[in-house]
Design an enzyme around this catalytic site. Structure first.
Site, PDB file in Angstrom:
ATOM      1  N   LYS A 226       4.618  -5.526   4.329  1.00  0.00           N
ATOM      2  CA  LYS A 226       3.843  -6.720   4.681  1.00  0.00           C
ATOM      3  C   LYS A 226       3.805  -7.786   3.599  1.00  0.00           C
ATOM      4  CE  LYS A 226      -0.122  -5.791   6.887  1.00  0.00           C
ATOM      5  NZ  LYS A 226      -1.434  -5.115   6.849  1.00  0.00           N
ATOM      6  N   GLY A 379       3.746   2.960  -4.457  1.00  0.00           N
ATOM      7  CA  GLY A 379       3.902   4.357  -4.079  1.00  0.00           C
ATOM      8  C   GLY A 379       5.188   4.617  -3.316  1.00  0.00           C
ATOM      9  N   GLY A 403      -1.741   0.298  -6.020  1.00  0.00           N
ATOM     10  CA  GLY A 403      -2.820  -0.697  -5.890  1.00  0.00           C
ATOM     11  C   GLY A 403      -3.259  -1.248  -7.228  1.00  0.00           C
TER      12      GLY A 403
END
Ligand code: ADP
Ligand code: MG
Length: 425
Positions: A226, A379, A403
């Site tokens: 995304k 990840g 993150g």
């Protein structure tokens, strides 16, 4: 300390940047290590590994956590490790038990790891009381206690009090969680003398090199599913990088913004204006945004049999793009060839399937040849590097925290780092 110059030539084994960092100055602070003998030291590690039933399918995070734990044990500390696994509901759930992780950690340390069947209760207290100097214990999944992730400072604080009561000092080494204001990351540091672990120190050091005076040329490669996940990173790195290479699912929003048709490919219509803004800003700044010119498409998601290469200007209305094509893979590799600093986040295609993995392989391979600092973040990107069979040591650094690294690169403050700069109790 300068960067050790690697030997020239594509296949020569090289001395790697991150390794020099780890061994030379990024371990635990020696003055802290000198204080830990005979003390109970609580270590927050990131042991959040993928499990298939009770089997660990990728132990990368456990291996990354070993050096700090080992250094403390060797310095004579009674090491109490706390960590989370998955997202249990704030209550014990056997599906998320850290028991298999304790066993694997013991194998990697070459010494048994005592496992407490609760987080701060009777078992945790007994286990910690039973430790001799140099022993290591692991507490059960810290997220089995609702206090860990509570948004209520008082609830979190009460749980942090219990964690802190188990130890004399705290070491923060769970890089994957330092962007979280959670009891075992943030609040406990306010209650104990504390230090930054070697893994967190390495990660932060590498990230700093990606944002403060990076060696040039600096190439950023972004992919993944995304655009909206990566907007902050694009925003913050656009005025630092020399080139931005874009692939993965997010590329179709860029191609569409250029007026191309993208068929049934992933598209975030609501990001088209933002993407156009970035393109305009890149032009002003003289940053080159490189998009693929050929695309591997298929008739439906995951349909390997129908995979074929088309020009990016020619994506059929009823097909969807699942990887960058071979010409683009080679062009991306060429754009990386003279880079001195590279940050890569997000696979170039649906690498989980062989028919759509070649773009990711081309970029990963180019990173292994970079004569400078090459960093893999995210990840899935880290998993891609491993599942495609690359030697992890061929990369300058593979970040353990998706993150957390993205938030750092977005320019956000990481609560778990900020708190370490404050005085401990
Ligand atoms: P990371 O975890 O490294 O930050 P992301 O989570 O952003 O990466 O994205 C990884 C996922 O993106 C992978 O599962 C991959 O299959 C998917 N992906 C890559 N290219 C495409 C594409 N063209 N269409 C749909 N999904 C894609
Ligand atoms: Mg991901």
């Amino acid at each position: 300390m300068g960067l050790l110059q690697p030997a020239r030539g594509p296949h020569r084994p090289r001395r790697r940047y991150a390794l020099t960092l780890v061994t030379d100055f990024n371990g635990l602070a020696p003055d802290f290590l000198a204080t830990v003998a005979g003390k109970r030291v609580l270590v927050r590690s990131d042991l959040n590994v993928p499990l298939d039933g009770g089997r660990i399918t990728d132990d990368g995070r456990i291996r990354a956590s070993v050096p700090t734990i080992k250094a403390l044990a060797e310095a004579g500390a009674r090491v109490v490790v706390t960590a989370h696994l998955g997202r249990p509901d704030g209550a014990p759930d056997p599906a998320y038990s850290l028991a298999p992780v304790a066993a694997r950690l013991g194998e990697l340390l070459g010494a048994p790891v005592a496992f407490a069947s609760d987080t701060v209760g009777a078992s945790a207290q007994e286990t910690v009381a039973g430790l001799a100097d140099g022993d290591v214990a692991l507490l059960e999944n810290v997220r089995f206690n609702a206090g860990e992730t509570s948004k209520d400072d008082a609830v979190r604080g009460a749980f942090a009090d219990e964690l802190a009561a188990l130890a004399d000092a705290f070491v923060s080494d769970g890089f994957g969680v330092v962007h979280r204001k959670q009891a075992s990351v943030y609040d406990v540091a306010q209650r104990l003398p504390h230090a930054m672990g070697g893994l967190v120190a390495t990660e932060i050091d590498v990230l700093r090199r990606l944002t403060v005076e990076p060696e040039r040329p600096y190439v950023v490669v972004l992919g993944g599913s995304k655009v909206s996940d990566k907007l902050g990173v694009i925003d913050n790195l656009l005025d630092k990088a020399d080139k931005l290479l874009i692939g993965g699912g997010m590329v179709f929003t860029f191609l569409k913004a250029d007026g191309l048709e993208v068929g049934k490919s992933l598209l975030e219509e609501d990001q088209l204006d933002t993407v156009r803004e970035y393109q305009a800003r890149a032009k002003e700044l003289g940053v080159e945004i490189v998009l693929p010119t050929d695309i591997v498409v298929a008739d439906s998601f995951g349909d390997e049999a129908s995979a074929r290469v088309v020009a990016a200007t020619d994506i059929p209305a009823d097909a969807l793009g699942l990887d960058i094509g071979p010409v683009s893979g080679a062009a991306f590799a060429a754009a990386l060839a003279d880079a001195k600093t590279v940050f890569w986040n997000g696979p170039m295609g649906v690498f989980e399937q062989a028919a759509f993995a070649e773009g990711t392989r081309a970029v990963a391979d180019a990173l292994t040849r970079v004569d400078g600092l090459s960093v893999v973040g995210g990840g899935d990107s880290a998993a891609a590097v491993r599942t495609l069979g690359f030697d992890e040591a061929a990369f300058g650094h593979i970040s353990t925290g998706g993150g957390a690294s993205l938030e750092y690169l977005e320019g956000k403050e990481l609560p778990g780092i900020t708190v370490l700069e404050e005085e401990g109790a």
